[in-house]
Design an enzyme around this catalytic site. Structure first.
Site, PDB file in Angstrom:
ATOM      1  N   ALA A   1       6.272   4.639  14.925  1.00 27.66           N
ATOM      2  CA  ALA A   1       6.745   4.770  13.541  1.00 27.66           C
ATOM      3  C   ALA A   1       6.395   6.114  12.898  1.00 27.66           C
ATOM      4  O   ALA A   1       7.140   6.624  12.072  1.00 27.66           O
ATOM      5  CB  ALA A   1       6.225   3.623  12.685  1.00 27.66           C
TER       6      ALA A   1
ATOM      7  N   THR B   1       5.574  -2.909  11.382  1.00 24.24           N
ATOM      8  CA  THR B   1       5.167  -1.543  11.728  1.00 24.24           C
ATOM      9  C   THR B   1       3.697  -1.339  11.348  1.00 24.24           C
ATOM     10  O   THR B   1       3.264  -0.211  11.130  1.00 24.24           O
ATOM     11  CB  THR B   1       6.051  -0.476  11.018  1.00 24.24           C
ATOM     12  OG1 THR B   1       6.015  -0.711   9.603  1.00 24.24           O
ATOM     13  CG2 THR B   1       7.484  -0.519  11.499  1.00 24.24           C
ATOM     14  N   SER B   2       2.932  -2.441  11.271  1.00 30.28           N
ATOM     15  CA  SER B   2       1.513  -2.307  10.869  1.00 30.28           C
ATOM     16  C   SER B   2       0.617  -2.369  12.100  1.00 30.28           C
ATOM     17  O   SER B   2       0.366  -1.335  12.736  1.00 30.28           O
ATOM     18  CB  SER B   2       1.154  -3.378   9.835  1.00 30.28           C
ATOM     19  OG  SER B   2       1.295  -4.685  10.356  1.00 30.28           O
ATOM     20  N   ARG B   3       0.154  -3.541  12.469  1.00 26.16           N
ATOM     21  CA  ARG B   3      -0.619  -3.725  13.693  1.00 26.16           C
ATOM     22  C   ARG B   3      -0.177  -5.025  14.347  1.00 26.16           C
ATOM     23  O   ARG B   3       0.114  -6.017  13.664  1.00 26.16           O
ATOM     24  CB  ARG B   3      -2.119  -3.782  13.397  1.00 26.16           C
ATOM     25  CG  ARG B   3      -2.767  -2.422  13.119  1.00 26.16           C
ATOM     26  CD  ARG B   3      -2.777  -1.513  14.352  1.00 26.16           C
ATOM     27  NE  ARG B   3      -3.425  -0.238  14.113  1.00 26.16           N
ATOM     28  CZ  ARG B   3      -2.821   0.888  13.742  1.00 26.16           C
ATOM     29  NH1 ARG B   3      -1.510   0.899  13.548  1.00 26.16           N
ATOM     30  NH2 ARG B   3      -3.503   2.003  13.578  1.00 26.16           N
TER      31      ARG B   3
ATOM     32  N   GLU C   1      -1.162  -3.933  23.230  1.00 25.67           N
ATOM     33  CA  GLU C   1      -0.408  -2.693  23.453  1.00 25.67           C
ATOM     34  C   GLU C   1      -1.019  -1.960  24.629  1.00 25.67           C
ATOM     35  O   GLU C   1      -2.250  -1.835  24.669  1.00 25.67           O
ATOM     36  CB  GLU C   1      -0.478  -1.789  22.211  1.00 25.67           C
ATOM     37  CG  GLU C   1       0.436  -2.264  21.115  1.00 25.67           C
ATOM     38  CD  GLU C   1       0.432  -1.353  19.884  1.00 25.67           C
ATOM     39  OE1 GLU C   1      -0.005  -0.180  19.993  1.00 25.67           O
ATOM     40  OE2 GLU C   1       0.852  -1.812  18.833  1.00 25.67           O
TER      41      GLU C   1
ATOM     42  N   HIS D   1       5.242   1.690  19.471  1.00 25.15           N
ATOM     43  CA  HIS D   1       4.359   2.205  18.420  1.00 25.15           C
ATOM     44  C   HIS D   1       4.689   3.671  18.075  1.00 25.15           C
ATOM     45  O   HIS D   1       3.860   4.566  18.280  1.00 25.15           O
ATOM     46  CB  HIS D   1       2.886   2.060  18.876  1.00 25.15           C
ATOM     47  CG  HIS D   1       1.915   2.020  17.734  1.00 25.15           C
ATOM     48  ND1 HIS D   1       0.727   1.340  17.782  1.00 25.15           N
ATOM     49  CD2 HIS D   1       1.942   2.601  16.501  1.00 25.15           C
ATOM     50  CE1 HIS D   1       0.062   1.482  16.651  1.00 25.15           C
ATOM     51  NE2 HIS D   1       0.790   2.246  15.851  1.00 25.15           N
TER      52      HIS D   1
ATOM     53  N   GLY E   1       0.861  -1.189   0.000  1.00 25.85           N
ATOM     54  CA  GLY E   1       0.000   0.000   0.000  1.00 25.85           C
ATOM     55  C   GLY E   1       0.893   1.233   0.000  1.00 25.85           C
ATOM     56  O   GLY E   1       2.036   1.185  -0.472  1.00 25.85           O
ATOM     57  N   ARG E   2       0.376   2.326   0.550  1.00 24.15           N
ATOM     58  CA  ARG E   2       1.154   3.571   0.550  1.00 24.15           C
ATOM     59  C   ARG E   2       2.485   3.390   1.272  1.00 24.15           C
ATOM     60  O   ARG E   2       3.548   3.735   0.757  1.00 24.15           O
ATOM     61  CB  ARG E   2       0.355   4.693   1.224  1.00 24.15           C
ATOM     62  CG  ARG E   2      -0.756   5.259   0.385  1.00 24.15           C
ATOM     63  CD  ARG E   2      -1.507   6.321   1.166  1.00 24.15           C
ATOM     64  NE  ARG E   2      -2.292   5.711   2.221  1.00 24.15           N
ATOM     65  CZ  ARG E   2      -3.636   5.662   2.252  1.00 24.15           C
ATOM     66  NH1 ARG E   2      -4.323   6.226   1.300  1.00 24.15           N
ATOM     67  NH2 ARG E   2      -4.258   5.060   3.233  1.00 24.15           N
ATOM     68  N   ILE E   3       2.433   2.862   2.501  1.00 26.30           N
ATOM     69  CA  ILE E   3       3.655   2.757   3.307  1.00 26.30           C
ATOM     70  C   ILE E   3       4.555   1.651   2.760  1.00 26.30           C
ATOM     71  O   ILE E   3       5.773   1.839   2.614  1.00 26.30           O
ATOM     72  CB  ILE E   3       3.293   2.524   4.788  1.00 26.30           C
ATOM     73  CG1 ILE E   3       2.536   3.744   5.330  1.00 26.30           C
ATOM     74  CG2 ILE E   3       4.558   2.277   5.620  1.00 26.30           C
ATOM     75  CD1 ILE E   3       1.891   3.547   6.691  1.00 26.30           C
TER      76      ILE E   3
HETATM   77  C1  GLV Z   1      -0.582   4.528  13.551  1.00 29.89           C
HETATM   78  O1  GLV Z   1      -0.375   3.379  13.839  1.00 29.89           O
HETATM   79  C2  GLV Z   1      -1.538   4.915  12.583  1.00 29.89           C
HETATM   80  O2  GLV Z   1      -2.370   4.077  12.190  1.00 29.89           O
HETATM   81  O3  GLV Z   1      -1.512   6.080  12.151  1.00 29.89           O
END
Ligand code: GLV
Length: 318
Positions: free
Chosen positions: A279, A227-229, A258, A277, A153-155
């Site tokens: 990022a 770095t997602s969920r 979390e 969390h 996706g974007r990231i």
């Molecule tokens: C952070 O985890 C976001 O979804 O922006």
């Protein structure tokens, strides 16, 4: 008009919200509990909320005056969007402004794990630095390695571009199509990649996508970055794989749950780097996110198209 803000945020975003009415402000770095949240939202027209606030049918039914919930995040697994739509509540998010920042952090975490930055820094600080060691804290080279992006996706796409600049070969398993990289099915990706980086949203389909079978498919010296969920990884299966000596290293910006309790077994592995969390946490990006979240609220409540609405079909009658 009354607008709630469920956490301490910056003055610029507060000023945007205050321009349309009265603020009800949870001026605290820690989130309200459920009862406090319900009280805060009681009678308000809109709310700027955080990913730690659960917006479900129960909450929406208790707060019938709400017309918009605006997440200070691109992810929205804390929001039941269908429940919002059914009640004609607009649900908004903050995509794009955090893409580059989050991708940069993914690379930072990847490099930290690949080069053992955290254990090496700890050794230096603890006085465990006696000489120049030719064969201690050995890392893995990134140039020439294969990076498997799960979720282009974007990231994910931004990470892919940065990784290409570092001389990595990029493969991916889902998301948009990009001819520059090879698309593989998830199992092939897990078998092929030296580094696996997760960039999928948290949905029922991605829940525990990385479980025992997936971990067994990965190269035994692979690196896993998330770095997602947190729910995308089955944490128990990950602990078991690490106990078996599998994986060179793991970098987690997100965990399940979390915060991850300080006695969680994942902390016991030197080759696992866990951060809370962060990022998208640069000053510029967090300011952009909070302004955008505030603009979403103001737009919905003043009858203007909001910058990022997940269910624009509700806007006609807001
Ligand atoms: C952070 O985890 C976001 O979804 O922006």
């Amino acid at each position: 008009m009354q607008v709630a803000v469920t956490r301490r945020i910056d003055d610029d975003a507060l000023a945007i919200l205050a321009s349309i009415g009265q603020l009800r402000y949870w001026d605290n770095d820690l989130p309200p509990d459920r009862d406090e949240l319900l009280k805060l939202l009681d009678g308000v027209d809109g709310a700027l909320m955080l990913l730690t606030d659960r917006v479900d049918a129960g909450l929406l039914d208790r707060c019938p005056s709400l017309r918009v919930v605006s997440n200070l995040a691109v992810g929205f697994d804390n929001i039941d969007v269908a429940a919002c739509t059914a009640r004609r509540v607009a649900a908004c998010t903050t995509p794009n402004v955090l893409t580059q920042t989050t991708a940069e952090f993914t690379i930072a975490l990847l490099m930290a794990v690949a080069r053992q930055v955290v254990p090496a820094a700890r050794a230096a600080r603890d006085g465990d630095w006696k000489t120049w060691y030719p064969f201690r804290f050995l890392g893995r080279d990134l140039a020439g390695a294969t990076l498997g992006i799960v979720g282009l996706g974007r990231i994910g796409a931004s990470v892919a571009q940065m990784a290409t600049g570092l001389g990595m070969r990029v493969v991916y398993s889902s998301g948009r199509t990009d001819e520059r990289y090879q698309r593989l099915d998830i199992d092939e990706l897990l078998e092929t990649a030296d580094i696996v980086s997760l960039h999928v949203p948290a949905t029922p389909t991605t829940h525990h996508l990385i479980e025992a079978h997936a971990l067994a498919l990965m190269k035994s010296d692979a690196i896993l970055i998330n770095t997602s969920r947190g729910t995308v990884i089955d944490a128990d299966a990950l602990v078991a794989a690490l106990e078996e000596g599998r994986l060179f290293g793991v970098g987690l910006d997100v965990t399940d749950p979390e915060p991850l309790p300080s006695d969680h077994p994942l902390y016991s592995f030197d080759r696992v780097t866990i951060v809370p969390h962060i990022a998208s946490a640069t000053m510029t990006t967090r300011m952009r996110m909070s302004s955008l979240a505030a603009q979403n609220v103001v737009a919905v409540l003043t009858g203007v198209e909001p910058p990022h609405c997940l269910n624009p079909e509700v806007l006609r009658n807001v």
